[in-house]
Design a protein around this motif. Structure first.
Motif, mmCIF file in Angstrom:
data_model
loop_
_atom_site.group_PDB
_atom_site.id
_atom_site.type_symbol
_atom_site.label_atom_id
_atom_site.label_comp_id
_atom_site.label_asym_id
_atom_site.label_seq_id
_atom_site.Cartn_x
_atom_site.Cartn_y
_atom_site.Cartn_z
ATOM 1 N N LYS A 1 0.954 -1.269 0.087
ATOM 2 C CA LYS A 1 -0.076 0.097 -0.119
ATOM 3 C C LYS A 1 0.914 1.167 0.020
ATOM 4 N N ASN A 2 1.955 1.378 0.784
ATOM 5 C CA ASN A 2 2.512 2.646 0.972
ATOM 6 C C ASN A 2 3.520 2.604 -0.288
ATOM 7 N N LEU A 3 3.847 1.604 -0.833
ATOM 8 C CA LEU A 3 4.763 1.569 -2.168
ATOM 9 C C LEU A 3 3.862 2.281 -3.349
ATOM 10 N N LEU A 4 2.673 1.885 -3.507
ATOM 11 C CA LEU A 4 1.721 2.408 -4.576
ATOM 12 C C LEU A 4 1.456 3.792 -4.228
ATOM 13 N N ALA A 5 1.126 4.014 -2.829
ATOM 14 C CA ALA A 5 1.006 5.550 -2.786
ATOM 15 C C ALA A 5 2.138 6.302 -2.862
ATOM 16 N N GLY A 6 3.132 5.970 -2.886
ATOM 17 C CA GLY A 6 4.549 6.744 -2.877
ATOM 18 C C GLY A 6 4.673 6.968 -4.411
ATOM 19 N N ILE A 7 4.116 6.366 -5.365
ATOM 20 C CA ILE A 7 4.283 6.883 -6.683
ATOM 21 C C ILE A 7 2.944 7.372 -7.228
ATOM 22 N N GLY A 8 1.890 7.822 -6.317
ATOM 23 C CA GLY A 8 0.778 8.612 -6.769
ATOM 24 C C GLY A 8 -0.710 7.862 -7.067
ATOM 25 N N LEU A 9 -0.493 6.534 -6.521
ATOM 26 C CA LEU A 9 -1.662 5.825 -6.579
ATOM 27 C C LEU A 9 -2.690 5.657 -5.791
ATOM 28 N N ILE A 10 -3.982 5.264 -5.679
ATOM 29 C CA ILE A 10 -4.739 5.153 -4.436
ATOM 30 C C ILE A 10 -4.966 3.784 -4.286
ATOM 31 N N PRO A 11 -4.275 3.104 -3.403
ATOM 32 C CA PRO A 11 -4.462 1.645 -3.352
ATOM 33 C C PRO A 11 -5.727 1.067 -2.555
ATOM 34 N N ASN A 12 -6.535 0.163 -3.249
ATOM 35 C CA ASN A 12 -7.766 -0.098 -2.479
ATOM 36 C C ASN A 12 -7.288 -1.471 -2.072
ATOM 37 N N MET A 13 -7.040 -1.522 -0.578
ATOM 38 C CA MET A 13 -6.742 -2.746 -0.052
ATOM 39 C C MET A 13 -8.060 -3.312 0.633
ATOM 40 N N LEU A 14 -7.981 -4.816 0.210
ATOM 41 C CA LEU A 14 -9.179 -5.446 0.429
ATOM 42 C C LEU A 14 -9.178 -6.499 1.947
ATOM 43 N N PHE A 15 -7.843 -6.438 2.476
ATOM 44 C CA PHE A 15 -7.828 -7.250 3.575
ATOM 45 C C PHE A 15 -6.937 -6.400 4.631
ATOM 46 N N GLY A 16 -6.698 -6.801 5.895
ATOM 47 C CA GLY A 16 -6.013 -6.281 6.737
ATOM 48 C C GLY A 16 -6.233 -4.947 7.502
ATOM 49 N N PHE A 17 -5.354 -4.440 8.245
ATOM 50 C CA PHE A 17 -5.830 -3.295 9.144
ATOM 51 C C PHE A 17 -5.939 -2.098 8.134
ATOM 52 N N GLY A 18 -6.900 -1.282 8.453
ATOM 53 C CA GLY A 18 -6.912 -0.285 7.662
ATOM 54 C C GLY A 18 -7.358 -0.456 6.112
ATOM 55 N N SER A 19 -7.894 -1.560 5.661
ATOM 56 C CA SER A 19 -8.413 -1.772 4.443
ATOM 57 C C SER A 19 -9.840 -1.427 4.118
ATOM 58 N N GLY A 20 -10.560 -0.966 5.039
ATOM 59 C CA GLY A 20 -12.005 -0.345 4.729
ATOM 60 C C GLY A 20 -12.902 -1.318 4.579
ATOM 61 N N GLY A 21 -12.571 -2.761 4.863
ATOM 62 C CA GLY A 21 -13.530 -3.674 4.996
ATOM 63 C C GLY A 21 -14.526 -3.953 3.789
ATOM 64 N N LEU A 22 -15.788 -4.012 4.124
ATOM 65 C CA LEU A 22 -16.843 -4.249 3.200
ATOM 66 C C LEU A 22 -16.954 -3.015 2.220
ATOM 67 N N ASN A 23 -16.794 -1.592 2.455
ATOM 68 C CA ASN A 23 -16.673 -0.567 1.511
ATOM 69 C C ASN A 23 -15.829 -0.736 0.548
#
Length: 311
Positions: A55-77
């Motif tokens: 997530k941090n690597l992708l954000a570092g180059i300007g993307l908006i990573p949609n993480m589907l699992f794990g802490f801070g993933s956003g869950g169902l949303n």
């Protein structure tokens, strides 16, 4: 588990069921939003930290990573946002390929399949450049981020070289990895290209479908410049032990696998690091082997295991 396939195949089946039963087409596409598919949660003991690093690597180059699992993933949303993504990113040799293909069929979302888990500077920089090009991110922005990350990576890696030159510890003659294809390929690339170690036979334990095995073997045949190795696809620990015993080595081998592989490493007088399930000799919270800092952590853990054998 075991009735329709492995945990890796089960991961795909559950994801596809959610896609089929929950998701609806998005009213518009969000530029820069990318769904990240990679390690299998809980199957990989380092899954939480690895996903956070990606997530941090992708954000570092300007993307908006949609993480589907794990802490801070956003869950169902986060899952509901899947159809709105600019593209899907699969970081895995094969697990999840059916999922991103299903999403392309249902929502027309393109996907980038990057088969090597990025560990260390060389592979992570290659990964970021390929993702950035696919996402049409300016090369200058990607280059600036990579330059900053590589500077820190090589600064700290040089300290390891100084340490071994001063104390003259022996290094393993060959490394053998007993792990799923994602870790086996990613770690092999790192050990060859960043640490300069030589591979022995590699053992793939996640039972990849036959149609993927030739491509995975080809990736191992091109680990680095003039460096290749063979692959054994087997979930049979007994077969792995028999093949390792048949290895006639002049130096101590480095065996990277699960806690179950400590005995064969001791029998061969080698070094051992466990990072694959079952993992019974380490507590893993948010530790990660992905990316630049993950490569440094892996180097630390490998050489800690080597140094401990001299105590």
């Amino acid at each position: 588990g075991g009735f329709k396939g492995t945990s890796f195949q089960g991961h795909e089946l559950v994801a596809q069921a959610i896609i089929d039963q929950l998701l609806e087409p998005a009213p518009s596409i969000v530029k820069g939003l990318v769904n990240v598919w990679s390690v299998v949660p809980y199957q990989d003991p380092f899954w939480s930290g690895n996903l956070e690093t990606l997530k941090n690597l992708l954000a570092g180059i300007g993307l908006i990573p949609n993480m589907l699992f794990g802490f801070g993933s956003g869950g169902l949303n986060a899952w509901r946002k899947i159809p709105a993504a600019q593209f899907n990113l699969l970081i895995s040799p094969w697990t999840g390929l059916n999922v991103v293909q299903r999403l392309q069929e249902q929502f027309g979302t393109p996907f980038l399949h990057y088969p090597v888990f990025p560990i260390g500077a060389r592979e992570t920089s290659r990964f970021l450049r390929e993702v950035g090009q696919f996402a049409e991110i300016p090369a200058a922005r990607i280059g600036a981020f990579i330059e900053d990350q590589e500077a820190a990576f090589y600064h700290y890696l040089e300290r390891a070289a100084d340490f071994f030159l001063e104390f003259r510890y022996d290094l393993p003659g060959r490394f053998f990895i007993i792990a799923d294809s994602l870790y086996a390929l990613g770690i092999s690339r790192f050990l060859v290209n960043d640490l300069g170690l030589l591979p022995g036979q590699q053992f793939i334990t996640d039972d990849p479908p036959v149609e993927h095995q030739s491509r995975i073997s080809a990736d191992f045949a091109a680990l680095g410049p003039n460096v290749s190795t063979g692959v054994t696809f087997t979930p049979d620990g007994g077969q792995v032990m028999r093949e390792l015993r048949a290895y006639h080595h002049l130096h101590q081998p480095l065996i990277i696998g699960s806690s179950w592989d400590k005995d064969i490493a001791a029998e061969l007088g080698g070094f051992h690091l466990s990072l694959e399930a079952p993992l019974r000799d380490r507590l893993i919270l948010d530790r990660s082997y992905a990316g630049y800092r993950g490569g440094l952590r892996l180097a630390e853990d490998i050489y800690a295991a080597i140094l401990q054998s001299y105590q």
